[in-house]
Design a protein around this motif. Structure first.
Motif, mmCIF file in Angstrom:
data_model
loop_
_atom_site.group_PDB
_atom_site.id
_atom_site.type_symbol
_atom_site.label_atom_id
_atom_site.label_comp_id
_atom_site.label_asym_id
_atom_site.label_seq_id
_atom_site.Cartn_x
_atom_site.Cartn_y
_atom_site.Cartn_z
ATOM 1 N N ARG B 250 -33.641 13.922 -33.265
ATOM 2 C CA ARG B 250 -34.764 14.374 -32.712
ATOM 3 C C ARG B 250 -34.909 15.749 -32.308
ATOM 4 N NH1 ARG B 250 -36.424 10.233 -27.804
ATOM 5 N NH2 ARG B 250 -35.124 11.589 -26.575
ATOM 6 N N ASP B 259 -33.919 4.690 -37.012
ATOM 7 C CA ASP B 259 -35.312 4.045 -37.022
ATOM 8 C C ASP B 259 -35.219 2.430 -37.734
ATOM 9 O OD1 ASP B 259 -38.001 2.799 -37.488
ATOM 10 O OD2 ASP B 259 -38.856 4.683 -38.270
ATOM 11 N N THR B 530 -36.916 3.576 -32.404
ATOM 12 C CA THR B 530 -36.003 4.641 -31.785
ATOM 13 C C THR B 530 -34.834 3.856 -31.556
ATOM 14 O OG1 THR B 530 -37.153 3.823 -29.736
ATOM 15 C CG2 THR B 530 -37.908 6.083 -30.734
#
Ligand code: SF4
Ligand code: SF4
Lengths: 228, 542
Positions: B250, B259, B530
């Motif tokens: 991130r 993912d 996430t």
């Protein structure tokens, strides 16, 4: 066109149903259930037999499928290649070897799934149906190579035009009705496999990670672009 | 503000296609030259990013495994994840989890530096992905971890009447069959000195035969604990190896996630992470890893393992670093890596750094958090926290304060004889050989570890002189001076080590991601991307 109704069903209706299902369902599944697009590898549960089953199977089936695709797409070049007997022999023998590689790999895959209890737990009914279809398909393919030789040539002259006629939405079954039963079985099963494809783990074929080869090494995701 | 930043975003993909790639940066001549000659005074050559970083103070860890259990209950108490320990606590010396994970001859984790100075992934690099995608030769199997099991409690109710009591025998959680449990996680817990476990610790490399013997002799037997989570590395090998691009860092806080929608079970990350902190979920066919409890961080709470830590050994805070020099540092020779990684971390009080950070889109709240970061103090100001196995070149952002250990002892006759008569012995007399700690935390270099231990020792002398008074001030001051420490610094170290409050240990930056997520995404879809949560149930295949 005065084909028998059976031929019309098997070589016109069925192919369209299967191709349509393939197209619709792969897209639908990708959009609705992207999560389920996975190779569902079982290497983690069993790491030794895995190599001897998965590797020959994948190399074999990729080569064989590529061969079918080439003969379908550029039949004239194949015929030109085959005009020399030596080149024809080389092609035929390589095809047979790849077919056998696939068969050996597939049998090892089935044996591995059947005998390892851990792996049996992660094998679904769909997997077993798929195995059966692939096994019949591979065996019939190898048998065709043995008993109806020079398939690379007659595929180019007879089956390519048939397949093209399907894709051009002007189906002409006259090319296939005269084929031996073994070849007919192979064709029908091929379409059935394509139709079944979107419901199986085979979808991982559609997400092969080619972008990896040229993507940047590290991946960073931001919530917004930064103002520079 | 949020809306403005989202302006350029449409669709579902947050990946920035123009993101600069740290590993190919040097190929661009202007940047490359700039980085070589850059000096810290010229901030235009920096690209500042923020990273949520961690310190584990090993001198405080009591090995209670509360952290592991907290994590297990929150995240991995699911089918397919039973064997995963996103947080685990190892006994050192010991073989760890999975068994001998530090043995990269076996696991091929991390990067290697080639003769020409370039880096490549040891396991499945771009070149090797094509032959390795069907069968990954460096993929650990469940046997390297353990086969999870439960007990057949039902048998207690259903067993036929017989002459003995029915038992609840162990059964596998994979196939439900009876299993003969041979090993499990923490099988080597507290077994310092064990010939099966401790003696096979890969960090014993380079120790003399005598040191090894001493480590396993009863009088010298010693162990300490090493709690481990994903290090949320600056140069994550897991991310670099993923063929699908499912793993990502991130941008705003550096948390490394998988993912779940994009993972296709190619298993590259499992082999590539040298710390073995990505795990393969055998049921869903997806890899999973520690998510640093980002849903908790986003609501201002410390991650579950940090929050529950009984020894209060865990610290969390922001570090600002220069992303433009990542590649240069990741390629340094082994003995320069610890210093190199420190050189990436920027002083959050420096006006030039602050100005550049603002330019790079870092909010005032994050900069303020960086200025109060306990991690910055441990790693940069005091230099007593060190990265684990920096030689794997992933630039881990979890740092460890190396543990003090008891003095050496020998037993020539009947009485145990301590080699040191000092109240606080010389650090080179510690039972854990310096070389062992250097292999773990110094990239093989003893200097940085000795510095950290000497300073910790000086703090003890200083506090003893202050509070008990049986050590004279001059001796304590000499100790401090030798350890490159002042009285003020020693007090600050003491305070943050021993008397720290929740707010001092966890300085969590404001994230405000919840607003961005709600405005842009369907929350359930977001959850799956996430790294946790699933759309339409967590099922396997179709
Ligand atoms: S510790 Fe492993 S999983 Fe975590 S970021 Fe580093 S390389 Fe990736
Ligand atoms: S909870 Fe804290 S003290 Fe207990 S084992 Fe984990 S890190 Fe160590």
């Amino acid at each position: 066109m005065n084909a028998r109704p059976m031929d019309q069903f098997l070589f016109i209706a069925l192919p369209y149903v299967c191709l349509f299902t393939f197209l619709l369902m792969t897209i639908y599944r990708y959009r609705q259930q992207s999560f389920s697009y996975s190779s569902l590898s079982s290497q983690f549960l069993e790491n030794k037999q895995h190599f001897w089953a998965v590797v020959p199977f994948h190399y074999g089936i990729l080569a064989v499928t590529a061969g079918h695709l080439i003969a379908f797409l550029i039949p004239r070049s194949i015929l030109a290649w085959n005009s020399h007997p030596l080149r024809l022999y080389i092609l035929e023998i390589s095809a047979l070897v790849c077919g056998l590689l696939t068969l050996i790999g597939l049998i090892s895959l089935i044996a591995r799934r059947g005998t390892t209890t851990r792996i049996r737990k992660v094998t679904t009914v769909t997997d077993w149906i798929l195995f059966a279809m692939l096994l019949i398909q591979t065996v019939s393919g190898v048998a065709i190579a043995l008993f109806h030789p020079w398939g690379s040539s007659w595929f180019a002259t007879n089956l390519s035009p048939y397949l093209w006629s399907i894709f051009k939405l002007n189906p002409d079954v006259s090319f296939v009705t005269a084929m031996p039963h073994l070849v007919k079985l192979h064709i029908v099963l091929a379409f059935l496999t394509i139709g079944f494809f979107p419901f199986t783990r085979l979808v991982h074929l559609l997400v092969i990670p080619n972008p990896y080869l040229w993507r940047k090494t590290q991946v960073v995701r931001w919530y917004g672009r930064k103002s520079e | 503000m949020a809306a403005g930043r989202m302006g350029g975003l449409c669709g579902t993909n947050f990946e920035d296609p123009f993101e600069r790639n740290p590993l190919t940066l040097a190929l661009s001549p202007s940047r490359g030259e700039g980085t070589k000659q850059r000096n810290k005074q010229d901030p235009t050559l920096m690209q500042i990013r923020s990273q949520v970083s961690m310190v584990f103070h090993l001198d405080k860890c009591i090995g209670c495994h509360t952290c592991s259990v907290a994590c297990k209950n929150v995240w991995t108490d699911r089918k397919g994840a039973e064997y995963m320990w996103w947080n685990n606590v190892e006994t050192k010396p010991g073989t760890g989890f999975p068994t001998k994970w530090e043995d990269q001859e076996k696991y091929k984790g991390g990067f290697e530096r080639n003769d020409d100075g370039s880096l490549s992934i040891k396991s499945t690099s771009k070149k090797k992905i094509i032959p390795n995608i069907f069968h990954n030769p460096h993929m650990p199997s469940m046997d390297d971890y353990y086969e999870p099991w439960t007990y057949d409690y039902q048998n207690l109710f259903t067993a036929k009447e017989g002459s003995d009591q029915p038992t609840a025998g162990p059964i596998s959680m994979i196939d439900g069959e009876k299993i003969d449990v041979q090993s499990g996680p923490n099988w080597d817990d507290d077994l310092g000195g064990s010939e099966i476990y401790a003696a096979n610790d890969p960090n014993l490399a380079g120790l003399t035969e005598q040191q090894r013997l001493q480590l396993s002799s009863v009088e010298r037997l010693v162990f300490f604990y090493l709690p481990r989570i994903c290090n949320h590395c600056l140069n994550p090998c897991c991310v670099a190896s993923c063929p699908s691009g499912a793993l990502y860092k991130r941008g705003e806080d550096g948390i490394v996630l998988i993912d779940q929608q994009k993972c296709r079970a190619w298993r590259s990350c499992v082999a590539a992470c040298p710390y073995k902190k990505t795990y393969f979920n055998w049921f869903t066919g997806k890899s999973e890893k520690c998510i640093l409890c980002f849903p908790r961080l986003e609501t201002g709470q410390a991650p579950a393992c940090f929050h529950s830590c009984v020894g209060r050994i865990r610290y969390l805070g922001v570090l600002l670093y220069d992303a433009d020099r990542l590649e240069e540092v990741a390629k340094l020779p082994d003995d320069e890596l610890v210093e190199g990684q420190r050189s990436l971390i920027m002083n959050p009080h420096d006006p030039a750094v602050i100005a550049q950070a603002k330019k790079d889109g870092i909010s005032d709240g994050v900069i303020e958090a960086a200025q109060n970061s306990p991690v910055y103090k441990f790693v940069m100001e005091w230099k007593i926290a060190l990265p684990p196995h920096i030689e794997y070149r992933t630039l881990p952002m979890l740092f460890y304060v190396p543990p003090m250990s008891p003095v050496q002892a020998s037993k020539p006759e009947d009485t145990i004889h301590h080699n040191s008569n000092n109240l606080f012995h010389d650090i080179d007399d510690s039972r854990v050989p310096m070389k062992f700690l250097a292999n773990l935390f110094g990239g093989g270099q003893e200097g940085v570890v000795r510095y950290a231990l000497a300073k910790q020792k000086a703090v003890r002398w200083h506090r003893r002189a202050e509070t008990v008074g049986d050590i004279d001030r001059a001796t304590a001051d000499r100790m401090l001076h030798e350890a490159n420490c002042t009285r003020e610094e020693a007090d600050a170290i003491y305070k943050l080590t021993a008397l720290c409050t929740y707010e001092e240990r966890f300085v969590i930056p404001p994230m405000h991601r919840e607003q961005a997520i709600e405005m842009m995404k369907e929350p359930h879809e977001h959850r799956a991307e996430t790294g946790f949560g699933f759309v339409g149930g967590q099922t396997r295949g179709m």
